[in-house]
Design a protein around this motif. Sequence first.
Motif, PDB file in Angstrom:
ATOM      1  N   LEU A   1       0.312  -1.384   0.029  1.00 48.06           N
ATOM      2  CA  LEU A   1      -0.129   0.241  -0.337  1.00 48.06           C
ATOM      3  C   LEU A   1       0.629   1.391  -0.273  1.00 48.06           C
ATOM      4  CD1 LEU A   1      -2.836   1.001   0.712  1.00 48.06           C
ATOM      5  CD2 LEU A   1      -2.673   1.577   2.422  1.00 48.06           C
ATOM      6  N   GLY A   2       1.718   1.080   0.926  1.00 49.71           N
ATOM      7  CA  GLY A   2       2.967   2.249   0.663  1.00 49.71           C
ATOM      8  C   GLY A   2       3.539   2.741  -0.635  1.00 49.71           C
ATOM      9  N   ASN A   3       3.612   2.477  -1.727  1.00 50.79           N
ATOM     10  CA  ASN A   3       3.788   2.745  -3.607  1.00 50.79           C
ATOM     11  C   ASN A   3       2.777   3.653  -3.596  1.00 50.79           C
ATOM     12  OD1 ASN A   3       6.833   1.306  -2.092  1.00 50.79           O
ATOM     13  ND2 ASN A   3       6.217  -0.358  -3.334  1.00 50.79           N
ATOM     14  N   TYR A   4       1.605   3.275  -3.119  1.00 55.20           N
ATOM     15  CA  TYR A   4       0.025   3.818  -4.331  1.00 55.20           C
ATOM     16  C   TYR A   4      -0.233   5.231  -3.675  1.00 55.20           C
ATOM     17  CZ  TYR A   4       1.854  -0.013  -7.512  1.00 55.20           C
ATOM     18  OH  TYR A   4       2.417  -1.282  -7.530  1.00 55.20           O
ATOM     19  N   ALA A   5      -0.808   5.991  -4.365  1.00 49.93           N
ATOM     20  CA  ALA A   5      -2.006   6.928  -4.421  1.00 49.93           C
ATOM     21  C   ALA A   5      -2.965   6.012  -3.649  1.00 49.93           C
ATOM     22  CB  ALA A   5      -2.191   8.255  -5.136  1.00 49.93           C
ATOM     23  N   MET A   6      -3.750   6.678  -3.074  1.00 51.17           N
ATOM     24  CA  MET A   6      -5.378   5.618  -3.167  1.00 51.17           C
ATOM     25  C   MET A   6      -6.689   6.393  -2.696  1.00 51.17           C
ATOM     26  SD  MET A   6      -4.496   2.882  -2.736  1.00 51.17           S
ATOM     27  CE  MET A   6      -5.732   1.995  -2.012  1.00 51.17           C
ATOM     28  N   GLY A   7      -7.870   6.672  -2.855  1.00 54.57           N
ATOM     29  CA  GLY A   7      -8.709   7.408  -3.638  1.00 54.57           C
ATOM     30  C   GLY A   7      -9.995   7.035  -2.969  1.00 54.57           C
ATOM     31  N   TRP A   8     -11.089   7.627  -2.334  1.00 55.30           N
ATOM     32  CA  TRP A   8     -12.296   6.609  -1.968  1.00 55.30           C
ATOM     33  C   TRP A   8     -13.248   8.002  -3.661  1.00 55.30           C
ATOM     34  CZ3 TRP A   8     -14.060   2.868   0.507  1.00 55.30           C
ATOM     35  CH2 TRP A   8     -13.709   2.622   2.119  1.00 55.30           C
ATOM     36  N   HIS A   9     -13.853   6.982  -3.548  1.00 52.23           N
ATOM     37  CA  HIS A   9     -15.263   7.479  -4.318  1.00 52.23           C
ATOM     38  C   HIS A   9     -16.494   7.164  -4.305  1.00 52.23           C
ATOM     39  CE1 HIS A   9     -11.867   8.016  -8.224  1.00 52.23           C
ATOM     40  NE2 HIS A   9     -11.237   7.023  -7.627  1.00 52.23           N
ATOM     41  N   ARG A  10     -17.746   7.661  -4.568  1.00 58.72           N
ATOM     42  CA  ARG A  10     -18.341   7.036  -4.492  1.00 58.72           C
ATOM     43  C   ARG A  10     -19.650   7.718  -5.220  1.00 58.72           C
ATOM     44  NH1 ARG A  10     -20.899  12.386  -0.409  1.00 58.72           N
ATOM     45  NH2 ARG A  10     -20.975  13.712  -1.965  1.00 58.72           N
ATOM     46  N   GLN A  11     -20.395   6.627  -5.918  1.00 60.58           N
ATOM     47  CA  GLN A  11     -21.633   7.082  -6.798  1.00 60.58           C
ATOM     48  C   GLN A  11     -22.765   6.940  -6.155  1.00 60.58           C
ATOM     49  OE1 GLN A  11     -21.291   4.532 -10.482  1.00 60.58           O
ATOM     50  NE2 GLN A  11     -22.294   5.557 -11.657  1.00 60.58           N
ATOM     51  N   ALA A  12     -23.995   8.502  -6.358  1.00 64.83           N
ATOM     52  CA  ALA A  12     -25.708   8.274  -5.534  1.00 64.83           C
ATOM     53  C   ALA A  12     -25.848   7.666  -7.043  1.00 64.83           C
ATOM     54  CB  ALA A  12     -25.467   9.203  -5.211  1.00 64.83           C
ATOM     55  N   PRO A  13     -27.388   7.668  -6.631  1.00 62.10           N
ATOM     56  CA  PRO A  13     -28.199   5.931  -7.750  1.00 62.10           C
ATOM     57  C   PRO A  13     -28.694   7.495  -8.820  1.00 62.10           C
ATOM     58  CG  PRO A  13     -29.206   5.888  -6.104  1.00 62.10           C
ATOM     59  CD  PRO A  13     -28.285   6.907  -5.282  1.00 62.10           C
ATOM     60  N   GLY A  14     -27.950   7.565  -9.738  1.00 53.78           N
ATOM     61  CA  GLY A  14     -28.829   8.176 -10.965  1.00 53.78           C
ATOM     62  C   GLY A  14     -27.336   9.154 -11.072  1.00 53.78           C
ATOM     63  N   LYS A  15     -26.774   9.268 -10.883  1.00 58.09           N
ATOM     64  CA  LYS A  15     -25.460   9.832 -10.939  1.00 58.09           C
ATOM     65  C   LYS A  15     -23.508   9.385 -11.686  1.00 58.09           C
ATOM     66  CE  LYS A  15     -27.391  13.509  -7.620  1.00 58.09           C
ATOM     67  NZ  LYS A  15     -26.654  14.473  -6.352  1.00 58.09           N
ATOM     68  N   GLU A  16     -23.469  10.022 -11.776  1.00 54.18           N
ATOM     69  CA  GLU A  16     -22.026   9.853 -12.290  1.00 54.18           C
ATOM     70  C   GLU A  16     -21.059   9.256 -11.026  1.00 54.18           C
ATOM     71  OE1 GLU A  16     -21.180  11.385 -17.086  1.00 54.18           O
ATOM     72  OE2 GLU A  16     -20.146  11.728 -14.697  1.00 54.18           O
ATOM     73  N   ARG A  17     -20.273   8.856 -11.590  1.00 54.13           N
ATOM     74  CA  ARG A  17     -19.171   8.195  -9.331  1.00 54.13           C
ATOM     75  C   ARG A  17     -18.273   9.965  -9.854  1.00 54.13           C
ATOM     76  NH1 ARG A  17     -16.175   2.176 -10.096  1.00 54.13           N
ATOM     77  NH2 ARG A  17     -18.417   2.074  -9.835  1.00 54.13           N
ATOM     78  N   GLU A  18     -17.781   9.824  -8.258  1.00 53.64           N
ATOM     79  CA  GLU A  18     -17.589  11.226  -7.796  1.00 53.64           C
ATOM     80  C   GLU A  18     -15.782  10.841  -7.424  1.00 53.64           C
ATOM     81  OE1 GLU A  18     -19.120  14.633  -6.060  1.00 53.64           O
ATOM     82  OE2 GLU A  18     -20.419  13.324  -4.396  1.00 53.64           O
TER      83      GLU A  18
END
Length: 113
Positions: free
Chosen positions: A29-46
């Motif tokens: 894990l320490g070698n990489y950037a990580m992200g949290w995304h979310r997707q609501a119904p009817g919307k694009e993932r952000e």
Amino acid sequence: QVQLTESGGGLVQAGGSLRLSCAASGFYLGNYAMGWHRQAPGKERELVASISRYGTTNYADSVAGRFTISRDNAQSTVYLQMNSLKPEDTAVYYCQRQFSPYWGQGTQVTVSS
């Protein structure tokens, strides 16, 4: 084999808190950037939050000041602490190894008003 497994989602009332976890395996894990995304119904993932391999964090305007992303490289886990939750935070939340095709399966967060 790269795997990302989210946990910690659930149903919470507005104003409440949840902490999401993303357990990573198959890479350091320490070698990489990580992200949290979310997707609501009817919307694009952000993208809602990201953390570089050096610990630099960035947040979407909609969650800044309420959400905190962190990482524990020794435990190979990335966290998303979510406070002051709002109904508009309701979505499926996904963990991603940034700039890669590796995603978790998602965990549902539902915030009731």
